[in-house]
Design a protein around this motif. Structure first.
Motif, PDB file in Angstrom:
ATOM      1  N   ALA A  95      -6.695   9.883  -4.142  1.00 46.74           N
ATOM      2  CA  ALA A  95      -6.913  11.234  -4.650  1.00 46.74           C
ATOM      3  C   ALA A  95      -8.389  11.530  -4.889  1.00 46.74           C
ATOM      4  O   ALA A  95      -8.805  12.688  -4.882  1.00 46.74           O
ATOM      5  N   ASN A  96      -9.216  10.477  -5.077  1.00 46.89           N
ATOM      6  CA  ASN A  96     -10.654  10.694  -5.279  1.00 46.89           C
ATOM      7  C   ASN A  96     -11.404  10.935  -3.979  1.00 46.89           C
ATOM      8  O   ASN A  96     -12.621  11.094  -3.981  1.00 46.89           O
ATOM      9  N   GLY A  97     -10.695  10.919  -2.855  1.00 43.19           N
ATOM     10  CA  GLY A  97     -11.310  11.194  -1.564  1.00 43.19           C
ATOM     11  C   GLY A  97     -11.663   9.975  -0.747  1.00 43.19           C
ATOM     12  O   GLY A  97     -12.053  10.095   0.421  1.00 43.19           O
ATOM     13  N   GLY A  98     -11.528   8.788  -1.329  1.00 40.33           N
ATOM     14  CA  GLY A  98     -11.840   7.573  -0.588  1.00 40.33           C
ATOM     15  C   GLY A  98     -10.682   7.134   0.291  1.00 40.33           C
ATOM     16  O   GLY A  98      -9.513   7.245  -0.105  1.00 40.33           O
ATOM     17  N   LYS A  99     -10.992   6.611   1.468  1.00 40.60           N
ATOM     18  CA  LYS A  99      -9.938   6.154   2.376  1.00 40.60           C
ATOM     19  C   LYS A  99      -9.268   4.910   1.806  1.00 40.60           C
ATOM     20  O   LYS A  99      -9.918   4.032   1.247  1.00 40.60           O
ATOM     21  N   ARG A 100      -7.953   4.846   1.956  1.00 43.77           N
ATOM     22  CA  ARG A 100      -7.221   3.693   1.441  1.00 43.77           C
ATOM     23  C   ARG A 100      -7.643   2.442   2.207  1.00 43.77           C
ATOM     24  O   ARG A 100      -7.691   2.437   3.443  1.00 43.77           O
ATOM     25  N   HIS A 101      -7.914   1.368   1.467  1.00 40.38           N
ATOM     26  CA  HIS A 101      -8.406   0.151   2.098  1.00 40.38           C
ATOM     27  C   HIS A 101      -8.014  -1.049   1.251  1.00 40.38           C
ATOM     28  O   HIS A 101      -7.456  -0.913   0.165  1.00 40.38           O
ATOM     29  N   GLY A 102      -8.312  -2.218   1.754  1.00 46.30           N
ATOM     30  CA  GLY A 102      -8.049  -3.440   1.010  1.00 46.30           C
ATOM     31  C   GLY A 102      -6.575  -3.832   1.039  1.00 46.30           C
ATOM     32  O   GLY A 102      -5.784  -3.351   1.842  1.00 46.30           O
ATOM     33  N   LYS A 103      -6.190  -4.720   0.124  1.00 45.77           N
ATOM     34  CA  LYS A 103      -4.824  -5.234   0.066  1.00 45.77           C
ATOM     35  C   LYS A 103      -3.877  -4.182  -0.493  1.00 45.77           C
ATOM     36  O   LYS A 103      -4.038  -3.722  -1.615  1.00 45.77           O
ATOM     37  N   GLN A 104      -2.898  -3.806   0.310  1.00 47.56           N
ATOM     38  CA  GLN A 104      -1.919  -2.832  -0.147  1.00 47.56           C
ATOM     39  C   GLN A 104      -1.085  -3.418  -1.284  1.00 47.56           C
ATOM     40  O   GLN A 104      -0.546  -4.511  -1.174  1.00 47.56           O
ATOM     41  N   GLY A 105      -0.992  -2.678  -2.389  1.00 46.80           N
ATOM     42  CA  GLY A 105      -0.247  -3.149  -3.547  1.00 46.80           C
ATOM     43  C   GLY A 105      -1.046  -4.036  -4.469  1.00 46.80           C
ATOM     44  O   GLY A 105      -0.533  -4.482  -5.489  1.00 46.80           O
ATOM     45  N   GLY A 106      -2.309  -4.306  -4.112  1.00 45.67           N
ATOM     46  CA  GLY A 106      -3.167  -5.099  -4.976  1.00 45.67           C
ATOM     47  C   GLY A 106      -3.599  -4.303  -6.195  1.00 45.67           C
ATOM     48  O   GLY A 106      -3.352  -3.101  -6.309  1.00 45.67           O
ATOM     49  N   ILE A 107      -4.286  -4.976  -7.129  1.00 39.36           N
ATOM     50  CA  ILE A 107      -4.688  -4.320  -8.378  1.00 39.36           C
ATOM     51  C   ILE A 107      -5.602  -3.132  -8.095  1.00 39.36           C
ATOM     52  O   ILE A 107      -5.430  -2.044  -8.668  1.00 39.36           O
ATOM     53  N   ASP A 108      -6.578  -3.285  -7.200  1.00 35.02           N
ATOM     54  CA  ASP A 108      -7.485  -2.181  -6.899  1.00 35.02           C
ATOM     55  C   ASP A 108      -6.741  -1.025  -6.252  1.00 35.02           C
ATOM     56  O   ASP A 108      -6.977   0.148  -6.577  1.00 35.02           O
ATOM     57  N   ASP A 109      -5.842  -1.351  -5.336  1.00 37.29           N
ATOM     58  CA  ASP A 109      -5.071  -0.311  -4.635  1.00 37.29           C
ATOM     59  C   ASP A 109      -4.207   0.477  -5.626  1.00 37.29           C
ATOM     60  O   ASP A 109      -4.200   1.712  -5.624  1.00 37.29           O
ATOM     61  N   ARG A 110      -3.504  -0.224  -6.481  1.00 40.64           N
ATOM     62  CA  ARG A 110      -2.628   0.442  -7.459  1.00 40.64           C
ATOM     63  C   ARG A 110      -3.444   1.279  -8.442  1.00 40.64           C
ATOM     64  O   ARG A 110      -3.000   2.344  -8.878  1.00 40.64           O
ATOM     65  N   GLY A 111      -4.605   0.785  -8.802  1.00 43.97           N
ATOM     66  CA  GLY A 111      -5.432   1.510  -9.764  1.00 43.97           C
ATOM     67  C   GLY A 111      -5.966   2.826  -9.245  1.00 43.97           C
ATOM     68  O   GLY A 111      -6.349   3.699 -10.033  1.00 43.97           O
TER      69      GLY A 111
END
Length: 712
Positions: free
Chosen positions: A49-65
């Motif tokens: 929602a902040n405009g950044g493309k989804r990346h990294g481990k899906q379902g990881g802490i950063d992704d969920r946050g």
């Protein structure tokens, strides 16, 4: 059918089912050119929602946050000019998205198997208008079967990937009131998955391998097999549940010993179908013989049990007898049933008068929050469970009475794992409501959600709690501190609860765990049933048409019948950076509302069959269904063997009479409504001047049904 364009700026589109709206699993997306595509078909690329493309481990802490709620994602898509919104299915949701590609023909019709699914759960058109997406309960993996060589493409998302959401619901959704329905349709979906994904999972076998189909038994006794099954959750995924049955079948050569072992264990789960259904499944295992497939043996169950925490003691009874004799040979006689003074064994026996047995229970809130290891507070989304938890721990932190109950002042730590952005507003609202300074509230906040499945996070959390000498720590919510875990798995959730208990043992603090209610709130908290069994106390937060209610549903050594009514009052807590008023809620206690009467629903196989056939014949539509058609269809589904057994009377076909009586009962109980010669599922009947129940027995004799109703 023409393509359907869904604009994310259109706030009038149908929102997702209620239990998905507030889940922080939502993203935004836009179409982008695929440089590797030969046909120019664009990609649907997910962004945060902040405009950044989804990346990294899906379902990881950063992704969920970085993911958010539906409304926040929709608004972000509007602001940023994106194409639409979508969601990332997480395993803890227990929900699968079924994606059917190119299944809608030019006249808008669907293949029958897809129509059956789409008419019983929330379903919508895909962005192109040529496909269908349906949301169902259960986990069916993350797999894809292409359109090539098939009438349509089929893909399932349970714990990975990204699914667009259009809000362009199918006609069934509106007509049948399925806007908030996510149904369990395993009987329809499991066979479809088996047929479409078989080609991708088929094993290759060596026809010259003599051992195929001749796998040896493990030699487990009945009691040993019962021990293995005792640690397994009977509500495990269906594929694993079938493996358990196959293993029992193989170990017992398919006799009733193995069947009743499997049946008795399965009865402990909420998914248990019936003994008849299990018997049918059990007999199907015989057809596996000679198929060229290896047998599933009890070795598979032993592995599953060990992963769930089972440990085989391997103790021999003769060794135990010798040890007992040696231990008692030098002991002096004592009066009563107790071990003697100075006994150094691990399990001393205390006499009934031992003072250690008569210590009073310690309480933080007397009768509500005991000083114990684990308390579970659960409720549905929107019930106010987080606000109630804060109100309770606020009283403990202040040492002030809570609803007339004595309170022991204690240090509290709140782990704001869900909705951490709003915890500050909730605390400001609480302090404003009670006239407090925030600095005087003895509550500490942890804003980074730990993963209580991971050893590193457990140790870090334990250290932090010990450092501040916490007496109570609140986990809000369990789902957010078990990322990637299967809530229905005894393995995953058993490990989580064990680790939480380890923290309580190490720190001496009490854990108050906030959890979600299941899809059927009358059955308690969501997921593994062992959570309730492990809890020292359980508190339900419910909401219905009569108001909000706090109910004690379990209290070891206490009163589990207490209830308190409440409402949520909005409080202004400040002004945000845009000059808009910020608000939150506080709990205000009122008279406890009456609990709604629980409906038992249609009972028995015949009544369930009639309801299913009635809907199939159109009783769940404004047109209704002919009564005779419903009865004929129901009679046709009930087996009847006209062959006369030797020495017995010729069997009488009593199916029609049984069905007719069951229809009468369903009408009298209000599940079906009669209008002249037609039947309607309650809620779909046309309006008449009065409502009566009707007996169908007399009318059935002439195959003509009449009623007392008159059209307006």
């Amino acid at each position: 059918m023409d393509n359907i364009t869904i604009n994310a700026t259109d706030r009038s589109i149908l929102p997702p089912p209620a239990e998905l709206r507030e889940q922080p699993v939502w993203l935004i997306w836009r179409k982008e050119r695929d440089p590797d595509s030969s046909n120019g078909k664009p990609l649907k690329v997910p962004y945060y929602a902040n405009g950044g493309k989804r990346h990294g481990k899906q379902g990881g802490i950063d992704d969920r946050g970085r993911m958010t709620t539906f409304a926040a994602a929709r608004d972000a898509a509007v602001r940023r000019g994106f194409t639409g919104v979508g969601l990332a299915l997480m395993p803890e949701l227990g929900i699968t998205a079924l994606d059917f590609d190119n299944c809608v023909d030019e006249d808008g019709r669907l293949p029958p198997e897809i129509e059956q699914i789409a008419s019983q759960t929330y379903a919508e058109y895909s962005p192109s208008g040529k496909g269908i997406r349906a949301f169902v309960r259960g986990s069916y993996g993350n797999r894809k079967s292409p359109s090539e060589g098939n009438p349509y493409g089929f893909e399932v998302f349970s714990s990975n990937g990204f699914v667009t959401f259009t809000g362009n619901a199918m006609p069934y959704t509106d007509i049948l009131g399925l806007e908030d329905t996510i149904a369990d349709l395993d009987a329809l979906i499991a066979p479809l998955c088996a047929a479409r994904f078989q080609a991708t999972t088929q094993r290759s076998f060596d026809p010259d391998d003599f051992m195929i189909g001749r796998e040896p038994k493990t030699g487990q006794t009945l009691s040993q097999m019962e021990g293995l099954l005792s640690v397994l959750d009977p509500d495990m995924p269906r594929a694993d549940w079938i493996r358990v049955g196959m293993a029992a079948h193989h170990e017992t050569d398919g006799d009733d010993t193995g069947f009743y072992l499997w049946n008795d264990w399965s009865q402990n789960g909420e998914k248990y179908p019936s003994e008849e259904a299990l018997r049918t499944q059990w007999e199907s295992f015989d057809r596996r013989k000679g198929s060229g497939h290896s047998n599933i043996t009890m070795a598979t169950v032993m592995k599953m049990a060990k992963e769930a925490g089972y440990r085989d003691t391997g103790v021999d009874s003769s060794d135990l007898r010798q040890q007992a004799q040696e231990a008692t040979s030098n002991l002096s006689h004592v009066d009563g049933v107790r071990t003697p003074d100075g006994y150094s064994g691990k399990f001393p026996v205390h006499g009934a008068s031992d003072p250690a047995l008569h210590q009073s229970t310690e309480w933080y809130i007397k009768g509500v929050l005991p000083k114990a290891d684990l308390i579970v507070l659960y409720g549905q989304s929107g019930s106010g469970k987080s606000f109630v938890a804060l109100d309770m721990i606020g009283a403990v932190a202040r040492g002030k009475q809570w609803q007339g109950c004595r309170v022991k002042k204690a240090k509290v730590v709140l782990i704001a794992a869900e909705g951490s952005g709003g915890v500050g507003k909730r605390i400001r609202a609480y302090c404003k409501h009670y006239g407090l300074n925030e600095a005087d509230l003895d509550i500490g906040i942890i804003r980074v959600p730990p993963n209580v499945i991971e050893e590193v996070d457990v140790k870090e959390l334990c250290t932090a709690l010990a450092f501040v000498q916490a007496d109570i720590f609140v986990i809000d919510t369990l789902a957010q501190v078990t990322p990637g875990a299967n809530e229905n798995s005894s393995d995953d959730m058993g490990k989580a609860i064990r680790n939480i208990r380890l923290i309580t043992e190490a720190t001496g603090a009490t854990a108050l765990v906030v959890h979600h209610a299941g899809k059927d709130a009358t059955r308690g908290a969501r997921g593994w049933s062992g959570i309730r069994a492990a809890a020292d106390a359980e508190i339900e937060i419910s909401r219905n048409d009569t108001g909000h209610l706090i109910s004690i549903t379990k209290m070891k050594d206490g009163d589990d019948s207490q209830q308190w009514g409440f409402r949520l009052n909005q409080v202004q807590v400040g002004i945000d950076n845009d000059g808009d008023i910020e608000t939150s809620c506080v709990v205000e206690y009122v008279e406890a509302p009456p609990k709604p009467v629980k409906s038992s629903g249609p009972k028995g196989k015949i009544q369930a069959t009639i309801m299913e056939r009635a809907r199939h014949c159109g009783a769940g539509t404004p047109e209704g269904a002919l009564m005779q058609d419903v009865i004929d269809a129901s009679v046709g589904t009930i087996p009847f063997d006209p062959v006369q057994a030797e020495g017995e009377k010729k069997p009488r076909d009593q199916r029609r009479g049984n069905v007719t009586r069951a229809v009468t009962t369903l009408c009298n109980q209000g599940y079906l409504i009669t209008r002249n010669d037609r039947l309607y599922v309650k809620g779909f009947e046309p309006h008449y001047t009065s409502e009566h129940t009707v007996s169908l027995l007399d009318a059935s004799a002439s195959n003509c049904f009449k009623s007392d109703f008159e059209d307006i």
